[in-house]
Design a protein around this motif. Structure first.
Motif, PDB file in Angstrom:
ATOM      1  N   ARG A   1      37.975  33.157  46.816  1.00 44.29           N
ATOM      2  CA  ARG A   1      36.730  33.895  47.075  1.00 44.29           C
ATOM      3  C   ARG A   1      36.546  35.061  46.113  1.00 44.29           C
ATOM      4  O   ARG A   1      35.418  35.485  45.889  1.00 44.29           O
ATOM      5  CB  ARG A   1      36.714  34.438  48.515  1.00 44.29           C
ATOM      6  N   THR A   2      37.619  35.574  45.536  1.00 41.51           N
ATOM      7  CA  THR A   2      37.517  36.705  44.614  1.00 41.51           C
ATOM      8  C   THR A   2      36.852  36.294  43.309  1.00 41.51           C
ATOM      9  O   THR A   2      36.001  37.002  42.791  1.00 41.51           O
ATOM     10  CB  THR A   2      38.920  37.296  44.327  1.00 41.51           C
ATOM     11  N   THR A   3      37.243  35.139  42.771  1.00 38.90           N
ATOM     12  CA  THR A   3      36.742  34.701  41.468  1.00 38.90           C
ATOM     13  C   THR A   3      35.686  33.599  41.561  1.00 38.90           C
ATOM     14  O   THR A   3      34.990  33.336  40.592  1.00 38.90           O
ATOM     15  CB  THR A   3      37.894  34.164  40.600  1.00 38.90           C
TER      16      THR A   3
ATOM     17  N   CYS B   1      52.038  39.356  42.832  1.00 46.62           N
ATOM     18  CA  CYS B   1      51.081  38.255  43.021  1.00 46.62           C
ATOM     19  C   CYS B   1      50.569  38.173  44.459  1.00 46.62           C
ATOM     20  O   CYS B   1      50.311  37.090  44.976  1.00 46.62           O
ATOM     21  CB  CYS B   1      51.705  36.933  42.581  1.00 46.62           C
ATOM     22  N   LYS B   2      50.347  39.314  45.079  1.00 45.87           N
ATOM     23  CA  LYS B   2      49.904  39.335  46.475  1.00 45.87           C
ATOM     24  C   LYS B   2      48.473  38.826  46.610  1.00 45.87           C
ATOM     25  O   LYS B   2      47.586  39.211  45.857  1.00 45.87           O
ATOM     26  CB  LYS B   2      50.003  40.741  47.055  1.00 45.87           C
ATOM     27  N   ILE B   3      48.290  37.938  47.564  1.00 42.02           N
ATOM     28  CA  ILE B   3      46.975  37.401  47.893  1.00 42.02           C
ATOM     29  C   ILE B   3      46.796  37.454  49.408  1.00 42.02           C
ATOM     30  O   ILE B   3      47.754  37.699  50.146  1.00 42.02           O
ATOM     31  CB  ILE B   3      46.797  35.934  47.412  1.00 42.02           C
ATOM     32  N   ARG B   4      45.585  37.207  49.844  1.00 43.18           N
ATOM     33  CA  ARG B   4      45.313  37.070  51.280  1.00 43.18           C
ATOM     34  C   ARG B   4      44.803  35.662  51.513  1.00 43.18           C
ATOM     35  O   ARG B   4      43.866  35.215  50.855  1.00 43.18           O
ATOM     36  CB  ARG B   4      44.261  38.074  51.728  1.00 43.18           C
ATOM     37  N   VAL B   5      45.426  34.953  52.433  1.00 40.92           N
ATOM     38  CA  VAL B   5      44.942  33.630  52.833  1.00 40.92           C
ATOM     39  C   VAL B   5      43.966  33.861  53.973  1.00 40.92           C
ATOM     40  O   VAL B   5      44.328  34.358  55.036  1.00 40.92           O
ATOM     41  CB  VAL B   5      46.097  32.699  53.259  1.00 40.92           C
TER      42      VAL B   5
ATOM     43  N   CYS C   1      42.233  37.514  46.154  1.00 41.17           N
ATOM     44  CA  CYS C   1      43.221  38.224  45.362  1.00 41.17           C
ATOM     45  C   CYS C   1      43.216  39.688  45.761  1.00 41.17           C
ATOM     46  O   CYS C   1      42.159  40.270  45.981  1.00 41.17           O
ATOM     47  CB  CYS C   1      42.920  38.078  43.879  1.00 41.17           C
ATOM     48  N   LEU C   2      44.397  40.264  45.865  1.00 38.66           N
ATOM     49  CA  LEU C   2      44.516  41.663  46.246  1.00 38.66           C
ATOM     50  C   LEU C   2      44.922  42.481  45.023  1.00 38.66           C
ATOM     51  O   LEU C   2      45.818  42.074  44.277  1.00 38.66           O
ATOM     52  CB  LEU C   2      45.557  41.832  47.358  1.00 38.66           C
ATOM     53  N   PRO C   3      44.305  43.645  44.818  1.00 41.97           N
ATOM     54  CA  PRO C   3      44.675  44.471  43.659  1.00 41.97           C
ATOM     55  C   PRO C   3      46.045  45.109  43.869  1.00 41.97           C
ATOM     56  O   PRO C   3      46.465  45.336  45.002  1.00 41.97           O
ATOM     57  CB  PRO C   3      43.578  45.531  43.622  1.00 41.97           C
TER      58      PRO C   3
END
Length: 110
Positions: free
Chosen positions: A9-11, A47-51, A91-93
């Protein structure tokens, strides 16, 4: 072997990820960038992301970067999650202190 779709969803990108393959590895194989890459072993937290939706299996991750409460909310390391269904991720900053530490300085030599 099963293949799952991962929508970022970020990109706005979507890519396929094979069963047993980490989300980070699938991203890298397609030349997609969404998070910085560090150790690729679950220890650095870059490389932290949110599912947001979907089911996944977790490999071993540093509890400092992915504590159990964060994992329950879908905040995981892309290098150590393996989809069991199609996924929607964000994607999390990096925290500001980490991103400052990763900057390099270049000086001209005379």
């Amino acid at each position: 072997m099963a293949s799952f779709q991962v929508f970022n969803r970020t990109t706005g990108n979507s890519f396929s990820c094979q069963g047993g393959q980490s989300v980070l590895k699938a991203m890298e194989q397609r030349g997609l960038k969404c998070v910085p890459v560090g150790c690729r072993g679950g220890g650095c937290g870059y490389c932290k992301i949110r599912v947001v939706a979907g089911e996944f299996e977790c490999g071993k991750m540093s509890k400092a970067h992915a504590p159990p409460a964060a994992i329950e909310q879908g905040e995981v390391l892309a290098c150590r999650i393996y989809p069991l269904t199609d996924l929607i991720i964000e994607c999390l900053p990096l925290p500001a202190a980490d991103s400052e530490n990763r900057q390099t300085k270049t000086t001209a030599l005379r």
